[in-house]
Design an enzyme around this catalytic site. Structure first.
Site, PDB file in Angstrom:
ATOM      1  N   GLY A 148     -14.812 -35.372  13.556  1.00 21.95           N
ATOM      2  CA  GLY A 148     -14.829 -34.029  13.066  1.00 21.95           C
ATOM      3  C   GLY A 148     -13.776 -33.642  12.648  1.00 21.95           C
ATOM      4  O   GLY A 148     -12.496 -33.127  12.946  1.00 21.95           O
TER       5      GLY A 148
ATOM      6  N   ARG B  34     -18.156 -39.436   8.716  1.00 18.13           N
ATOM      7  CA  ARG B  34     -17.670 -41.025   9.842  1.00 18.13           C
ATOM      8  C   ARG B  34     -18.721 -42.426   9.049  1.00 18.13           C
ATOM      9  O   ARG B  34     -19.664 -41.396   8.926  1.00 18.13           O
ATOM     10  CB  ARG B  34     -19.042 -40.103  10.847  1.00 18.13           C
TER      11      ARG B  34
ATOM     12  N   ASP C  91     -10.550 -40.645  18.655  1.00 22.96           N
ATOM     13  CA  ASP C  91     -10.588 -42.006  19.011  1.00 22.96           C
ATOM     14  C   ASP C  91     -11.490 -42.592  18.328  1.00 22.96           C
ATOM     15  O   ASP C  91     -10.826 -43.627  18.370  1.00 22.96           O
ATOM     16  CB  ASP C  91     -11.750 -41.565  20.248  1.00 22.96           C
TER      17      ASP C  91
ATOM     18  N   THR D  47      -8.176 -32.668  16.812  1.00 20.91           N
ATOM     19  CA  THR D  47     -10.046 -32.641  17.292  1.00 20.91           C
ATOM     20  C   THR D  47     -10.018 -31.048  18.432  1.00 20.91           C
ATOM     21  O   THR D  47      -8.944 -30.804  19.684  1.00 20.91           O
ATOM     22  CB  THR D  47     -10.732 -33.547  18.038  1.00 20.91           C
TER      23      THR D  47
ATOM     24  N   ASP E 279     -11.680 -30.377  20.495  1.00 21.53           N
ATOM     25  CA  ASP E 279     -11.966 -30.607  21.911  1.00 21.53           C
ATOM     26  C   ASP E 279     -11.162 -30.743  22.607  1.00 21.53           C
ATOM     27  O   ASP E 279     -10.954 -31.114  23.614  1.00 21.53           O
ATOM     28  CB  ASP E 279     -13.213 -32.166  21.895  1.00 21.53           C
TER      29      ASP E 279
ATOM     30  N   ASP F 109      -9.944 -33.965  23.773  1.00 20.37           N
ATOM     31  CA  ASP F 109     -10.211 -34.487  25.217  1.00 20.37           C
ATOM     32  C   ASP F 109      -9.432 -36.095  24.568  1.00 20.37           C
ATOM     33  O   ASP F 109     -10.181 -37.521  24.837  1.00 20.37           O
ATOM     34  CB  ASP F 109     -12.207 -34.893  24.995  1.00 20.37           C
TER      35      ASP F 109
ATOM     36  N   ARG G  33     -18.106 -31.903  22.655  1.00 23.45           N
ATOM     37  CA  ARG G  33     -18.714 -33.092  23.400  1.00 23.45           C
ATOM     38  C   ARG G  33     -18.766 -33.307  25.158  1.00 23.45           C
ATOM     39  O   ARG G  33     -19.445 -32.377  25.525  1.00 23.45           O
ATOM     40  CB  ARG G  33     -18.041 -34.396  23.016  1.00 23.45           C
TER      41      ARG G  33
END
Length: 321
Positions: free
Chosen positions: A13, A74, A105, A127, A129, A131, A173
């Site tokens: 992303g 992706r 990741d 990202t 996120d 995360d 996510r």
């Protein structure tokens, strides 16, 4: 033999600040006498040999742009041995001695696989996120938070005008980092995240209690990992009698000009990644930990667990009354 040419790619992303990282990688490498090529379209582009030469001016006027000028994708094929070997052959064909990979990741797993096949890689975390367990901060997070804040502030105007409740889903996510911080920033009465169990009846009770103090409109922020915002909104309206609307902010959160923090962080991380490759060091991930730029072995980074800030969540709950 030293590193003579490196590649740079963005994968997964997109996140605001990726372009700033690409710019830093290119400028740092060229300043050190190392050639740089851009790999277009992430690991798919590496497999297909979509390579472009970079010079100093190739990355002019991109530091302020969101998205990624190198495009992203992706790539299921890269998860196979055949796909990895195609990528390795591309590196050999174009004389690429190492690669800086920018993403999350999944991007780091690809970097690990390439490193195991003789192509040194250094990953940069990017990202919205936030995360990635190995770093306290990921490129794009600050911009996304500010985008969400601005969007919810606009929703608040109409919620206030009609004495409504707005239930807003934000991205992230399976993590609640974006929801938690933006929820605090917009004064949400409740913040729903995957890391903490929630009960709609408790939210309703909290809203009705707050309404008695004079509050007439409400914001509830829901993390993407929770979802079900339409169902939550309907249940709240049925139980409170307060008109309630659900809003999914969606991919607008990924776009926009990166903030100062994201531009500076991306620049620092891009510089650090090239420093490692020039020293012949690969299979590493750049991280921002304890207010310092550091690096970890990719295996170690991927095995780490991200800790949720329960203290901050408690603070958010106590002050949103």
């Amino acid at each position: 033999m030293g590193i003579k040419k490196i590649g740079v790619l963005t994968s997964g992303g997109d996140a605001p600040g990726m372009n700033a990282a690409v710019r830093a990688v290119v400028r740092t490498a060229l300043n050190k006498g190392v050639e740089v090529v851009g790999i277009v379209g992430g690991y798919t582009g590496l497999i297909n040999g979509e390579i472009v030469d970079f010079n100093l001016r190739s990355v002019s006027e991109i530091i302020h742009r969101g998205g990624t000028v190198l495009y992203s994708s992706r790539c299921p094929e890269f998860k196979t041995e055949e796909g990895i070997m195609k990528a390795v052959e591309t590196c050999k064909k174009h004389g690429i001695d190492g690669i800086v990979t920018i993403g999350g990741d999944g991007t780091f797993r690809g970097a690990r696989d390439l490193s195991l096949h003789g192509v040194p890689c250094v990953g940069i975390p990017a990202t919205i996120d936030n995360d990635i367990a190995s770093t306290d901060y990921t490129i794009g997070f600050d911009t996304a938070m500010n985008t969400v804040m601005e969007m919810v502030d606009r929703l608040r105007d109409t919620a206030q005008s009609h004495a409504r409740c707005s239930v807003v889903e934000v991205m992230g996510r399976g993590a609640g980092y974006l929801a938690l911080r933006t929820g605090i920033a917009v004064g949400a009465v409740s913040i729903l995240v995957p890391e903490v169990e929630y009960n709609v009846d408790e939210i309703v009770e909290r809203m009705l209690k707050t309404k008695k103090t004079g509050k007439k409109h409400f914001i509830i922020v829901v993390a993407e990992g929770i979802g079900k915002v339409k169902y939550i909104a309907k249940e709240i309206e049925d139980k409170t009698g307060i008109e309630t609307r659900a809003t999914v902010l969606g991919h607008v959160q990924r776009g926009g000009r990166p903030t100062v923090r994201d531009r500076v962080m991306a620049s620092r991380m891009g510089y650090a990644a090239v420093e490692l490759l020039v020293q012949g060091v690969g299979n590493r991930v750049i991280s921002f930990t304890d207010n310092k730029i550091v690096d970890f072995d990719i295996y170690e980074a991927l095995s780490m667990e991200r800790k949720f800030d329960y203290d901050l969540y408690r603070i958010a709950h106590e002050i949103s009354i």
